[in-house]
Design an enzyme around this catalytic site. Structure first.
Site, PDB file in Angstrom:
ATOM      1  N   ASP A 198       0.431  -2.482  12.585  1.00 21.65           N
ATOM      2  CA  ASP A 198       1.298  -2.689  11.072  1.00 21.65           C
ATOM      3  C   ASP A 198       1.301  -4.426  11.519  1.00 21.65           C
ATOM      4  OD1 ASP A 198       2.949  -3.714   9.000  1.00 21.65           O
ATOM      5  OD2 ASP A 198       2.610  -0.997   8.510  1.00 21.65           O
TER       6      ASP A 198
ATOM      7  N   THR B 263      -0.662   7.867  -1.235  1.00 18.75           N
ATOM      8  CA  THR B 263      -2.214   7.154  -1.871  1.00 18.75           C
ATOM      9  C   THR B 263      -2.817   6.411  -1.392  1.00 18.75           C
ATOM     10  OG1 THR B 263      -1.751   5.741  -3.209  1.00 18.75           O
ATOM     11  CG2 THR B 263      -1.134   8.581  -3.671  1.00 18.75           C
TER      12      THR B 263
ATOM     13  N   ARG C 189       0.665  -1.014  -0.353  1.00 17.13           N
ATOM     14  CA  ARG C 189       0.146   0.373   0.087  1.00 17.13           C
ATOM     15  C   ARG C 189       1.092   1.293   0.317  1.00 17.13           C
ATOM     16  NH1 ARG C 189      -4.648   1.457   4.202  1.00 17.13           N
ATOM     17  NH2 ARG C 189      -2.584   1.418   5.424  1.00 17.13           N
TER      18      ARG C 189
ATOM     19  N   ASP D 166       4.761  -5.268   9.347  1.00 15.53           N
ATOM     20  CA  ASP D 166       5.825  -5.682  10.632  1.00 15.53           C
ATOM     21  C   ASP D 166       5.994  -6.605  12.073  1.00 15.53           C
ATOM     22  OD1 ASP D 166       7.193  -3.550   8.969  1.00 15.53           O
ATOM     23  OD2 ASP D 166       6.378  -1.950   9.763  1.00 15.53           O
TER      24      ASP D 166
HETATM   25  C1  PRP Z   1      -1.263  -4.208   4.838  1.00 12.35           C
HETATM   26  C2  PRP Z   1      -2.077  -5.449   5.022  1.00 12.35           C
HETATM   27  C3  PRP Z   1      -2.898  -5.575   3.703  1.00 12.35           C
HETATM   28  C4  PRP Z   1      -3.180  -4.229   3.644  1.00 12.35           C
HETATM   29  C5  PRP Z   1      -3.861  -3.748   4.193  1.00 12.35           C
HETATM   30  O1  PRP Z   1      -0.356  -4.984   3.679  1.00 12.35           O
HETATM   31  O2  PRP Z   1      -1.264  -6.766   4.695  1.00 12.35           O
HETATM   32  O3  PRP Z   1      -2.252  -5.989   2.612  1.00 12.35           O
HETATM   33  O4  PRP Z   1      -2.091  -3.404   4.024  1.00 12.35           O
HETATM   34  O5  PRP Z   1      -5.344  -2.379   3.025  1.00 12.35           O
HETATM   35  P1  PRP Z   1      -6.047  -2.129   2.507  1.00 12.35           P
HETATM   36  O6  PRP Z   1      -6.900  -2.507   3.092  1.00 12.35           O
HETATM   37  O7  PRP Z   1      -6.284  -0.406   2.640  1.00 12.35           O
HETATM   38  O8  PRP Z   1      -5.363  -2.028   1.381  1.00 12.35           O
HETATM   39  P2  PRP Z   1       1.154  -3.498   3.241  1.00 12.35           P
HETATM   40  O9  PRP Z   1       0.975  -2.950   2.281  1.00 12.35           O
HETATM   41  O10 PRP Z   1       1.605  -3.033   4.808  1.00 12.35           O
HETATM   42  O11 PRP Z   1       1.511  -4.374   3.301  1.00 12.35           O
HETATM   43  P3  PRP Z   1       3.286  -5.064   3.777  1.00 12.35           P
HETATM   44  O12 PRP Z   1       2.180  -7.167   3.874  1.00 12.35           O
HETATM   45  O13 PRP Z   1       4.246  -5.936   2.905  1.00 12.35           O
HETATM   46  O14 PRP Z   1       3.888  -5.246   4.969  1.00 12.35           O
HETATM   47  N1  URA Z   2      -2.393  -2.302   7.245  1.00 12.58           N
HETATM   48  C1  URA Z   2      -1.882  -2.810   8.614  1.00 12.58           C
HETATM   49  O1  URA Z   2      -0.675  -3.876   8.872  1.00 12.58           O
HETATM   50  N2  URA Z   2      -2.642  -2.991   9.325  1.00 12.58           N
HETATM   51  C2  URA Z   2      -3.412  -1.484   9.336  1.00 12.58           C
HETATM   52  O2  URA Z   2      -4.399  -1.572  10.778  1.00 12.58           O
HETATM   53  C3  URA Z   2      -3.655  -1.156   8.157  1.00 12.58           C
HETATM   54  C4  URA Z   2      -3.066  -1.825   6.897  1.00 12.58           C
END
Ligand code: PRP
Ligand code: URA
Length: 209
Positions: A200, A108, A104, A203
């Site tokens: 997160d 944006t 994400r 993380d």
């Molecule tokens: C997180 C999560 C989802 C997304 C959800 O991933 O694991 O994929 O955010 O957010 P949304 O519903 O607003 O799209 P992230 O983009 O943080 O990537 P990561 O899993 O690599 O940390």
């Molecule tokens: N992605 C995450 O990992 N946590 C949130 O709360 C939203 C998006």
């Protein structure tokens, strides 16, 4: 009509409370994500078709049932969805695993695709998409759009926490895809994080805070 199942089993709610706690470390966090995914998978596979068979028990021959074919694929959304794979494979060890890479954009909040590898026989399979977080719903919706291009038999989506905004966006984009989650929280904050949420997920699973 979209189908949304909230799994409010006491064991799940208990585990979710520990998962949310900021003091829970990566090792326990990973274990809990895996266990919750296993429980959710149990529910999401409730309607798998069965066929009749016969087995010899030590007493006599018995007419019993087994799952018809073994045509399931799990598709975690990288990275955080990876944390759910071990748990669901414990329930369905013969399933194939595809991967969709999305992150994400922090400004944006829109998902950016960077990887996609799905089983070559996906047209014969039911797919369960895995991502612990459904926040704006953008990543989940885009992942399902990508998977639909390969024409699997059916798609379901399993997350652990969702925001109401994410549930609305996802079910509007894909009313044909049943959604399973352990809780729908209050809202999103200005950074697109689920409130109260768990922070997160990626993380916390991988210790990259
Ligand atoms: C997180 C999560 C989802 C997304 C959800 O991933 O694991 O994929 O955010 O957010 P949304 O519903 O607003 O799209 P992230 O983009 O943080 O990537 P990561 O899993 O690599 O940390
Ligand atoms: N992605 C995450 O990992 N946590 C949130 O709360 C939203 C998006």
């Amino acid at each position: 009509m979209a189908s949304v199942t909230i799994l409010d089993h006491p064991l799940l709610q208990h585990k979710l409370s520990i998962l949310r706690d900021r003091h829970t470390g990566s090792k326990e966090f990973r274990e809990l994500i895996s266990e919750i995914a296993m429980f959710e998978c149990y529910e999401a596979t409730r309607d798998l078709p069965l066929v009749e068979t016969t087995v010899e028990t030590p007493i006599c021959e018995a007419k019993t049932k087994v799952i018809a074919g073994r045509k399931l694929a799990f598709v975690p959304i990288l990275r955080a969805g990876l944390g759910m794979v071990e748990g669901v494979l414990r329930m369905v060890p013969a399933a194939k695993v595809g991967h969709i890479g999305l992150y994400r954009d922090p400004k944006t909040l829109k998902p950016v695709e960077y990887y996609s590898k799905l089983p070559s026989d996906i047209e014969e399979r039911e797919v369960i998409v895995l991502d612990p977080m459904l926040a704006t719903g953008g990543s989940g919706s885009d992942a399902v759009t990508i998977i639909k291009r390969s024409h699997p038999k059916r798609i379901k989506f399993m997350c652990i926490l969702a925001a109401p905004e994410g549930v609305r966006a996802f079910t509007a984009a894909h009313p044909d895809v049943p959604l399973y989650c352990a809780a729908v929280d209050q809202c999103l904050n200005d950074h697109g994080y689920i409130v109260p949420g768990l922070g997160d997920a990626g993380d916390r699973i991988f210790g990259t805070l």
